[in-house]
Scaffold this active site. Structure first.
Site, short mmCIF file in Angstrom:
data_model
loop_
_atom_site.label_atom_id
_atom_site.label_comp_id
_atom_site.label_asym_id
_atom_site.label_seq_id
_atom_site.Cartn_x
_atom_site.Cartn_y
_atom_site.Cartn_z
N ARG A 88 32.00 62.56 -25.57
CA ARG A 88 32.96 62.84 -24.51
C ARG A 88 33.73 64.13 -24.77
NH1 ARG A 88 33.75 57.08 -22.65
NH2 ARG A 88 35.32 57.06 -21.04
N ARG A 127 36.71 47.40 -9.83
CA ARG A 127 35.72 46.96 -10.84
C ARG A 127 36.13 45.62 -11.46
NH1 ARG A 127 33.86 50.99 -15.47
NH2 ARG A 127 36.08 51.16 -15.93
N ARG A 160 39.74 45.21 -16.09
CA ARG A 160 40.17 45.94 -17.28
C ARG A 160 41.61 46.44 -17.11
NH1 ARG A 160 35.41 50.14 -18.82
NH2 ARG A 160 37.25 51.41 -19.27
N ARG A 171 42.77 59.07 -16.70
CA ARG A 171 41.42 59.13 -17.27
C ARG A 171 40.57 60.20 -16.57
NH1 ARG A 171 39.98 53.27 -16.28
NH2 ARG A 171 37.91 53.75 -17.06
P1 ADP Z 1 31.27 53.67 -15.65
O1 ADP Z 1 30.52 52.88 -16.70
O2 ADP Z 1 30.65 55.02 -15.41
O3 ADP Z 1 32.74 53.76 -15.89
P2 ADP Z 1 30.62 51.41 -13.90
O4 ADP Z 1 29.15 51.27 -14.05
O5 ADP Z 1 31.48 50.43 -14.59
O6 ADP Z 1 31.09 52.92 -14.28
O7 ADP Z 1 30.93 51.44 -12.33
C1 ADP Z 1 32.27 51.54 -11.85
C2 ADP Z 1 32.44 50.63 -10.63
O8 ADP Z 1 31.69 51.16 -9.53
C3 ADP Z 1 31.93 49.20 -10.85
O9 ADP Z 1 32.80 48.33 -10.18
C4 ADP Z 1 30.52 49.20 -10.24
O10 ADP Z 1 30.15 47.93 -9.76
C5 ADP Z 1 30.68 50.21 -9.09
N1 ADP Z 1 29.47 51.01 -8.84
C6 ADP Z 1 28.58 51.48 -9.74
N2 ADP Z 1 27.61 52.20 -9.15
C7 ADP Z 1 27.90 52.21 -7.82
C8 ADP Z 1 27.28 52.79 -6.65
N3 ADP Z 1 26.16 53.54 -6.76
N4 ADP Z 1 27.87 52.58 -5.46
C9 ADP Z 1 29.01 51.84 -5.37
N5 ADP Z 1 29.64 51.26 -6.41
C10 ADP Z 1 29.10 51.44 -7.63
P1 AMP Z 2 34.86 53.51 -21.05
O1 AMP Z 2 34.54 52.05 -21.23
O2 AMP Z 2 33.70 54.39 -21.36
O3 AMP Z 2 35.49 53.78 -19.70
O4 AMP Z 2 35.96 53.86 -22.15
C1 AMP Z 2 37.23 53.22 -22.15
C2 AMP Z 2 38.18 53.95 -23.09
O5 AMP Z 2 37.68 53.91 -24.44
C3 AMP Z 2 38.37 55.44 -22.80
O6 AMP Z 2 39.37 55.67 -21.81
C4 AMP Z 2 38.80 55.97 -24.18
O7 AMP Z 2 40.15 55.66 -24.46
C5 AMP Z 2 37.94 55.13 -25.12
N1 AMP Z 2 36.64 55.79 -25.40
C6 AMP Z 2 35.39 55.34 -25.06
N2 AMP Z 2 34.44 56.20 -25.48
C7 AMP Z 2 35.09 57.21 -26.10
C8 AMP Z 2 34.69 58.42 -26.73
N3 AMP Z 2 33.39 58.77 -26.82
N4 AMP Z 2 35.65 59.24 -27.23
C9 AMP Z 2 36.94 58.90 -27.17
N5 AMP Z 2 37.41 57.81 -26.58
C10 AMP Z 2 36.49 56.95 -26.05
#
Ligand code: ADP
Ligand code: AMP
Length: 217
Positions: A88, A127, A160, A171
């Site tokens: 990241r 989500r 979350r 974020r």
């Molecule tokens: P990331 O891991 O990148 O943070 P997620 O996979 O958790 O993202 O997705 C974020 C939210 O958006 C979840 O609630 C998921 O169900 C929804 N989502 C993911 N892909 C799509 C899409 N192509 N269209 C609409 N909603 C989506």
């Molecule tokens: P995510 O589940 O990827 O949305 O990450 C949730 C949180 O975990 C982020 O907002 C950061 O605080 C921490 N985090 C996850 N991956 C990383 C990374 N590669 N470097 C630093 N912080 C991270």
């Protein structure tokens, strides 16, 4: 095969990772999932990480790099890995190169799931995540068959604590400042491939799969 799935928070990395790892038989390693589990178990890593995660900041590079170095050295990574949420920062990406070299692994592809900021806000605030298996849902865009229950393992879904409007904004800001420079980093290495993540989940998946099939050769 080692694949990096990158993109802003809420782009759909976790959602796509679930499908891609099944299709290509890869191990899903999400640094966010590892950190959340450490926070839940109140380990020393979890205690250090929590204050950063609560305010939407990145956990310091040295902590996350150490964590990923340890994880990638485990034997279950030998069959191939999909990294979700790591690296990241450019510092993390540079450290990853050293880790991979030491482990004699090669980075095959970096896929960026691209989605505009206004869409990300509604994706993240809607989500829901399974407490048991970390599968991801959305109350409108990808609802479970039964409200608040995971389709895969019948676990309970939760929201979350960092998916609130205020923390999401922070974020997204952190992403623009600290993670966006990675695009150029991987473009220069000819590993970068962007997919339009603003489409239906299955369409995004089809694009990612096609690219990985091509990469596999
Ligand atoms: P990331 O891991 O990148 O943070 P997620 O996979 O958790 O993202 O997705 C974020 C939210 O958006 C979840 O609630 C998921 O169900 C929804 N989502 C993911 N892909 C799509 C899409 N192509 N269209 C609409 N909603 C989506
Ligand atoms: P995510 O589940 O990827 O949305 O990450 C949730 C949180 O975990 C982020 O907002 C950061 O605080 C921490 N985090 C996850 N991956 C990383 C990374 N590669 N470097 C630093 N912080 C991270």
């Amino acid at each position: 095969m080692l694949v990096i799935l990158m993109g802003p928070p809420g782009a759909g990395k976790g959602t796509q990772a679930e499908r891609v790892t099944r299709e290509f038989n890869l191990l899903h390693i999400s640094t966010g999932d590892i950190l959340r589990s450490a926070v839940k178990d109140e380990t020393s890593l979890g205690k250090k990480a929590k204050e950063y995660m609560d305010r939407g900041a990145l956990v310091p590079d040295e902590i996350v790099i150490g964590m990923i170095r340890e994880r990638l050295a485990k034997p279950d990574c030998a069959g191939g890995v999909l990294l979700d949420g790591f690296p990241r920062t450019v510092e993390q990406a540079e450290a990853l190169e050293h880790v991979l070299k030491d482990l004699q692994l090669k980075n095959d592809a970096v896929i960026n799931v691209d989605v505009a900021a206004d869409e990300l806000l509604s994706r993240l605030t809607g989500r829901r995540v399974c407490r048991n298996c970390s599968s991801t849902y959305h109350i409108k865009f990808n609802p479970p068959r039964v409200r608040n229950i995971c389709d895969h393992c019948s676990g309970e879904l939760y929201q979350r604590s960092d998916d609130t409007v205020e923390t999401v904004k922070e974020r997204l800001d952190v992403y623009s400042r600290q993670t966006l420079p990675l695009i150029e980093f991987y473009q220069r290495k000819n590993l970068y491939h962007a997919v339009d993540g603003a489409r239906a989940i299955d369409e995004v998946f089809a694009d990612i799969s096609a690219h990985l099939q091509k990469t596999k050769g």
